[in-house]
Design a protein around this motif. Structure first.
Motif, short mmCIF file in Angstrom:
data_model
loop_
_atom_site.label_atom_id
_atom_site.label_comp_id
_atom_site.label_asym_id
_atom_site.label_seq_id
_atom_site.Cartn_x
_atom_site.Cartn_y
_atom_site.Cartn_z
N THR A 101 -2.48 -2.20 -6.10
CA THR A 101 -2.89 -1.09 -5.34
C THR A 101 -2.17 0.07 -6.57
OG1 THR A 101 -0.04 -1.21 -4.48
CG2 THR A 101 -2.51 -1.98 -3.43
N GLU A 104 0.94 -0.89 0.23
CA GLU A 104 0.57 -0.38 -0.09
C GLU A 104 1.04 1.12 0.02
OE1 GLU A 104 -2.99 0.03 -0.69
OE2 GLU A 104 -3.90 -2.24 -0.22
N ASP A 105 2.32 0.98 0.42
CA ASP A 105 3.22 2.00 0.40
C ASP A 105 4.68 1.80 -0.10
OD1 ASP A 105 4.49 4.52 0.89
OD2 ASP A 105 4.12 4.26 3.14
#
Length: 225
Positions: A62, A36-37
């Motif tokens: 994502t 996600e990051d």
């Protein structure tokens, strides 16, 4: 770019460049990552290599996928691929970011043809004899078997490998430490894809020591198979 008609594909199976298949076969485990990051990409890569793996599949699930691939590709110890690739455009994004192979959940003639045109190895998903035959017709010799457990697991791969003796499988989906050796014990299995050592909770909390420990345990189990 226009797709290639099946009749224009190579006639017989052809393996990916030695670097891809040999690297996957050496580790036997392909971590399937959902990030996600993208800032977590570098420490994740370091944790995986510390645990004994050089390959990783970063999925296009994502918005961080491209940046994560780019960051992990900067580590010369890692062999980074892109997963959940559904379109030719995503192939281009992945390759531009440094991806060295492509993994798809299903078989898309357009995506496979585009990968061949740009010269990047591709492992499309195949769950049926028809899809495996399509892969052979496209000149491929390795497919992702997904979702492995839901499709019948080890017995299903044994059944499919009987008529398709030249095909190698990368079973993914439901693979874990409890059944890892069963899959890797099959001669037709090149490697297995898994998420247990890169579970979302571990990544979100930055538990890199746990990632390394789980990875090392998986590598040790794979070596015993």
């Amino acid at each position: 770019m226009t797709s290639v008609h099946p009749s224009e594909q190579p006639a017989g199976p052809s393996a990916p460049p030695p670097g891809v298949s040999e690297t996957l076969a050496a580790g036997r485990i392909l971590p399937v990552v959902v990030l996600e990051d993208a800032r977590a990409a570098a420490p994740l890569g370091a944790a995986l290599t510390a645990g004994g793996l050089r390959t990783v599949e970063v999925t296009f699930r994502t918005d961080a996928a491209v940046d994560a691939i780019r960051a992990m590709s900067e580590d010369p110890r890692l062999f980074v691929g892109a997963g959940t690739v559904l379109t030719p455009g995503q192939v281009d994004e992945a390759v531009a970011a440094g991806a060295r192979f492509i993994v798809c959940p299903g078989f898309s003639p357009r995506v496979v043809a585009h990968c061949q045109q740009v010269g990047v190895p591709v492992f499309p998903g195949a769950a049926t004899p028809t899809e495996i035959q399509m892969a052979i017709d496209a000149g491929l010799d390795t497919v992702k078997f997904f979702p492995a457990e839901q499709l019948g697991g080890v017995p299903m791969i044994k059944a499919l490998a009987a008529p398709f003796r030249a095909i190698r499988f990368i079973p993914t989906g439901g693979v874990h430490t409890g059944n890892l050796r069963d899959y890797l014990g099959l001669p037709s299995v090149l490697a297995v894809g898994g998420t247990w050592m890169v579970a979302p909770g571990l990544l979100a909390e930055g538990r890199w020591d746990d990632v390394t420990e789980l990875t090392a345990a998986a590598v040790a189990a794979a070596r015993k198979s």
